[in-house]
Design a protein around this motif. Structure first.
Motif, short mmCIF file in Angstrom:
data_model
loop_
_atom_site.label_atom_id
_atom_site.label_comp_id
_atom_site.label_asym_id
_atom_site.label_seq_id
_atom_site.Cartn_x
_atom_site.Cartn_y
_atom_site.Cartn_z
N VAL A 296 -4.71 -39.29 -48.48
CA VAL A 296 -4.65 -37.87 -48.12
C VAL A 296 -5.02 -37.00 -49.31
CG1 VAL A 296 -3.15 -36.01 -47.30
CG2 VAL A 296 -2.92 -38.32 -46.33
N HIS B 240 -7.62 -43.81 -45.84
CA HIS B 240 -6.20 -43.56 -45.59
C HIS B 240 -5.59 -42.58 -46.61
CE1 HIS B 240 -5.91 -46.55 -42.48
NE2 HIS B 240 -6.27 -47.54 -43.27
N SER C 63 1.52 -45.25 -54.36
CA SER C 63 0.47 -44.69 -53.54
C SER C 63 -0.72 -44.35 -54.42
CB SER C 63 0.96 -43.42 -52.83
OG SER C 63 1.19 -42.38 -53.77
N GLN D 58 -12.70 -41.76 -38.42
CA GLN D 58 -11.76 -41.98 -39.53
C GLN D 58 -12.40 -41.75 -40.89
OE1 GLN D 58 -8.73 -45.36 -39.03
NE2 GLN D 58 -10.58 -46.22 -38.08
N ASP E 249 0.56 -45.53 -39.57
CA ASP E 249 1.82 -46.06 -40.09
C ASP E 249 1.79 -47.58 -40.00
OD1 ASP E 249 4.38 -46.67 -40.83
OD2 ASP E 249 5.36 -45.66 -39.14
N GLU F 28 -4.53 -38.47 -37.36
CA GLU F 28 -3.15 -38.77 -37.71
C GLU F 28 -3.08 -39.99 -38.63
OE1 GLU F 28 1.06 -39.87 -35.43
OE2 GLU F 28 -0.70 -39.18 -34.30
N LYS F 29 -2.20 -39.90 -39.64
CA LYS F 29 -2.06 -40.98 -40.61
C LYS F 29 -1.53 -42.25 -39.93
CE LYS F 29 0.02 -41.92 -45.14
NZ LYS F 29 -1.26 -42.23 -45.82
#
Length: 251
Positions: free
Chosen positions: A118, A116, A94, A166, A5, A2-3
């Motif tokens: 995507v 991180h 980004s 990760q 936050d 999961e990313k």
């Protein structure tokens, strides 16, 4: 996975937990300088600049301007408030959407950022767009097949397994950039001073400013800290160093 936050919790502890000493910053600036021409100033992109822990140093050493690009609003707000420099600007953006013109940078840096991202293919191409021909891209990353030897992971291997998950392998990361037309020109090991003492290192760790804690349950975290507390008397209480891998690509 999961990313993460950074606007949820990490922004509030990141600067204190992950700040770099002048000694560490000097080590990293020297590592970059070895691969850059002697002309000054050099225009930099600090992609994923976070709270600006490296951005002002890039401006101070290389002249700037330095463009810090960070997707987290709250991390970027901390950078603007606490890591200002006359040659530095911070902007939203980004890896896949960098708010800079084509061929506008002499060098770009991704420091503990790539895991991180995507849209890796789009990001590698976007970086190639904003770095001028002949320019340099520095990618500091952990690799699943070459993880750093950090004392708290030796004490709590469950945390090490979660952290390793990760990251991708070194060859996979190299392939991300080679596929976008980047040429790998060097792979350096950089040993830098993470903390002046074990006590300082542990105090920072307790802030949970490392992203692995976002992937662990509270029960696993608390059990790990209890094990660390018990192990501290047996650990080296001197300066704590870390060796990181730095990939250097040319446009």
């Amino acid at each position: 996975m999961e990313k993460v936050d950074y606007d949820a919790r990490l922004h509030a502890v990141y600067a204190a937990g992950r700040q770099m000493s002048p000694d560490a910053l000097q080590t990293w600036m020297a590592a970059f300088e070895r691969h850059l021409p002697g002309i000054r100033p050099l225009v930099w992109l600090d992609l994923g600049s976070g709270t600006g822990r490296m951005t002002p140093s890039l401006a101070g050493v290389f002249g700037g301007p330095v463009h810090g690009v960070e997707p987290s609003d709250k991390m970027r707000a901390q950078a603007i408030a606490q890591a200002d420099h006359p040659a530095v600007t911070y902007a939203a953006g980004s890896a896949e959407h960098i708010p800079l013109p084509e061929a506008s940078c002499d060098a770009a840096l991704l420091f503990f950022v790539w895991h991180h991202v995507v849209g890796r293919q789009a990001a590698a191409q976007e970086l190639r767009r904003v770095v001028r021909p002949g320019g340099t891209l520095f990618v500091q990353a952990n690799f699943a097949d070459r993880m750093p030897d950090v004392w708290w992971f030796r004490v709590v291997p469950e945390w090490w397994e979660a952290d390793k998950a990760q990251f991708r392998s070194e060859d996979e990361v190299k392939g991300d950039f080679a596929g976008a037309g980047w040429t790998l020109v060097s792979r350096d090991d950089v040993t830098w001073l993470r903390s002046a003492s074990l006590a300082e290192d542990f105090a920072r760790l307790k802030l949970r400013a490392v992203s692995v804690f976002e992937h662990l349950s509270e029960e696993v975290v608390e059990a790990g800290f209890a094990r660390i507390e018990a192990a501290l008397p047996s650990l080296d209480d001197g300066p704590q160093y870390e060796t990181s891998q730095l990939l250097v690509f040319q446009r």
